[in-house]
Design a protein around this motif. Structure first.
Motif, PDB file in Angstrom:
ATOM      1  N   UNK A  22      23.704 -42.061-135.095  1.00  0.00           N
ATOM      2  CA  UNK A  22      23.096 -42.993-136.392  1.00  0.00           C
ATOM      3  C   UNK A  22      23.322 -44.085-134.685  1.00  0.00           C
ATOM      4  N   UNK A  23      23.461 -44.555-134.858  1.00  0.00           N
ATOM      5  CA  UNK A  23      23.971 -46.408-134.172  1.00  0.00           C
ATOM      6  C   UNK A  23      22.656 -46.204-132.705  1.00  0.00           C
ATOM      7  N   UNK A  24      22.096 -45.144-132.074  1.00  0.00           N
ATOM      8  CA  UNK A  24      21.936 -44.541-130.621  1.00  0.00           C
ATOM      9  C   UNK A  24      20.413 -44.685-131.178  1.00  0.00           C
ATOM     10  N   UNK A  25      20.276 -42.970-132.828  1.00  0.00           N
ATOM     11  CA  UNK A  25      18.999 -42.665-132.650  1.00  0.00           C
ATOM     12  C   UNK A  25      18.454 -44.988-133.448  1.00  0.00           C
ATOM     13  N   UNK A  26      19.096 -45.901-134.090  1.00  0.00           N
ATOM     14  CA  UNK A  26      18.394 -46.590-134.606  1.00  0.00           C
ATOM     15  C   UNK A  26      18.507 -47.492-133.547  1.00  0.00           C
ATOM     16  N   UNK A  27      18.865 -47.420-132.523  1.00  0.00           N
ATOM     17  CA  UNK A  27      19.041 -48.708-131.207  1.00  0.00           C
ATOM     18  C   UNK A  27      17.244 -48.242-130.057  1.00  0.00           C
ATOM     19  N   UNK A  28      17.427 -46.479-130.336  1.00  0.00           N
ATOM     20  CA  UNK A  28      16.431 -46.576-129.703  1.00  0.00           C
ATOM     21  C   UNK A  28      15.117 -46.118-129.874  1.00  0.00           C
ATOM     22  N   UNK A  29      14.904 -46.283-131.167  1.00  0.00           N
ATOM     23  CA  UNK A  29      13.955 -46.629-132.017  1.00  0.00           C
ATOM     24  C   UNK A  29      13.690 -47.681-132.195  1.00  0.00           C
ATOM     25  N   UNK A  30      14.057 -48.631-132.787  1.00  0.00           N
ATOM     26  CA  UNK A  30      13.993 -50.091-133.427  1.00  0.00           C
ATOM     27  C   UNK A  30      12.550 -50.553-132.670  1.00  0.00           C
ATOM     28  N   UNK A  31      12.300 -50.463-131.664  1.00  0.00           N
ATOM     29  CA  UNK A  31      10.764 -50.404-131.257  1.00  0.00           C
ATOM     30  C   UNK A  31       9.757 -50.101-131.874  1.00  0.00           C
ATOM     31  N   UNK A  32      10.158 -49.287-132.905  1.00  0.00           N
ATOM     32  CA  UNK A  32       8.422 -48.341-132.896  1.00  0.00           C
ATOM     33  C   UNK A  32       8.488 -48.093-134.340  1.00  0.00           C
ATOM     34  N   UNK A  33       9.646 -49.110-134.825  1.00  0.00           N
ATOM     35  CA  UNK A  33      10.358 -49.587-136.647  1.00  0.00           C
ATOM     36  C   UNK A  33       9.711 -50.484-136.890  1.00  0.00           C
ATOM     37  N   UNK A  54      13.049 -39.089-137.788  1.00  0.00           N
ATOM     38  CA  UNK A  54      13.385 -37.356-138.227  1.00  0.00           C
ATOM     39  C   UNK A  54      13.112 -36.448-136.374  1.00  0.00           C
ATOM     40  N   UNK A  55      11.588 -37.182-135.885  1.00  0.00           N
ATOM     41  CA  UNK A  55      11.409 -36.809-134.565  1.00  0.00           C
ATOM     42  C   UNK A  55      12.156 -36.942-133.339  1.00  0.00           C
ATOM     43  N   UNK A  58      15.377 -34.947-134.042  1.00  0.00           N
ATOM     44  CA  UNK A  58      14.992 -33.292-133.227  1.00  0.00           C
ATOM     45  C   UNK A  58      15.271 -33.177-132.288  1.00  0.00           C
ATOM     46  N   UNK A  59      14.499 -34.441-131.470  1.00  0.00           N
ATOM     47  CA  UNK A  59      14.649 -34.753-129.985  1.00  0.00           C
ATOM     48  C   UNK A  59      16.262 -34.425-129.050  1.00  0.00           C
ATOM     49  N   UNK A  60      16.953 -35.251-130.389  1.00  0.00           N
ATOM     50  CA  UNK A  60      18.496 -35.900-129.639  1.00  0.00           C
ATOM     51  C   UNK A  60      19.132 -34.989-130.183  1.00  0.00           C
ATOM     52  N   UNK A  61      18.835 -33.178-131.163  1.00  0.00           N
ATOM     53  CA  UNK A  61      19.832 -32.610-131.427  1.00  0.00           C
ATOM     54  C   UNK A  61      18.851 -31.541-131.157  1.00  0.00           C
ATOM     55  N   UNK A  62      17.808 -31.096-130.850  1.00  0.00           N
ATOM     56  CA  UNK A  62      17.158 -29.717-130.340  1.00  0.00           C
ATOM     57  C   UNK A  62      16.825 -28.881-131.506  1.00  0.00           C
ATOM     58  N   UNK A  63      17.440 -29.862-132.866  1.00  0.00           N
ATOM     59  CA  UNK A  63      16.893 -29.039-134.126  1.00  0.00           C
ATOM     60  C   UNK A  63      15.150 -29.163-134.591  1.00  0.00           C
ATOM     61  N   UNK A  64      14.582 -28.442-134.914  1.00  0.00           N
ATOM     62  CA  UNK A  64      13.201 -28.623-135.374  1.00  0.00           C
ATOM     63  C   UNK A  64      13.128 -29.119-136.861  1.00  0.00           C
TER      64      UNK A  64
END
Ligand code: HEM
Length: 182
Positions: A22-33, A54-55, A58-64
């Motif tokens: 969750x931390x990585x997801x939010x940090x890595x995408x902060x500039x797009x949000x 979600x996209x 999906x990239x990070x987990x390989x789950x569609x």
């Protein structure tokens, strides 16, 4: 889209994939949000932020993406069944609950959150054990609806089968769910 949806999405990510994800997801995408990824339950945010998250997940987990969105719907149904338990308690089964989303449940949700962006649902009773639930929205959350339908059946401990027919146009997602009680 209401903050409760974002906070519950974050909760699901944390529970399923751990705090670090969750931390990585939010940090890595902060500039797009546009919110920067800081959500409060009472705030309102662009629904595209959920799509971005979600996209990225999906990239990070390989789950569609559709699988993740549907799983989130299942999680949300379980949250709603405790947070908004009276809606579930006043119905005897899945079909009677689903029949009331548009003319009762989402109407009450709208009173609570006047800026909520809700889909439209209509239904057709086919026979004693099957019904069509028709989802229409300018957003693309039919997979969320599918998870919510499954989660509802889980709450009522009913075994259902869901078939989908996508009759969307360019600007409008429209999906007919045929739900059969087994
Ligand atoms: C007690 C039950 C329910 C509650 C309290 C509830 C509440 C909500 C809330 C708060 C939102 C977010 C609106 C926004 O952020 O602007 C929402 C959206 C949505 N709800 Fe419900 N809901 C319930 C049941 C259901 C069920 C059973 C379905 C599916 C069959 C459903 C389908 C959806 C969908 C797909 C959206 C996303 C918005 C869109 O697609 O346009 N809801 N609902």
């Amino acid at each position: 889209m209401k903050g409760i949806v974002f906070s519950e999405f974050n909760e699901m990510v944390e529970e399923t994939f751990g705090d670090e994800m969750l931390d990585d997801l939010l940090d890595e995408n902060a500039d797009k949000l546009s919110s920067g990824g800081a959500y409060t339950a009472v705030g309102t945010y662009d629904h595209n932020e959920l799509v971005t998250l979600v996209v990225a997940l999906s990239d990070k987990t390989d789950i569609p993406v559709p699988t993740l969105v549907k799983t989130f719907g299942l999680h949300l149904a379980s949250v709603f069944s405790t947070k908004f338990s009276s809606f579930f308690e006043e119905c005897a089964d899945t079909f009677s609950f689903l029949k009331k989303i548009d003319n009762h449940i989402h109407v009450e949700v709208y009173k609570l959150y006047p800026d909520a962006e809700l889909p439209k649902f209509s239904f057709e009773i086919l026979n004693e054990n099957s019904m069509n639930l028709i989802y229409e929205s300018t957003r693309q959350f039919a997979d969320l609806a599918e998870g919510l339908i499954e989660g509802t059946a889980k709450y009522y401990q009913e075994d259902i089968q869901i078939e989908k027919e996508d009759v969307s146009s360019e600007s409008h997602q429209k999906v007919i769910f045929t739900i059969t009680r087994r």
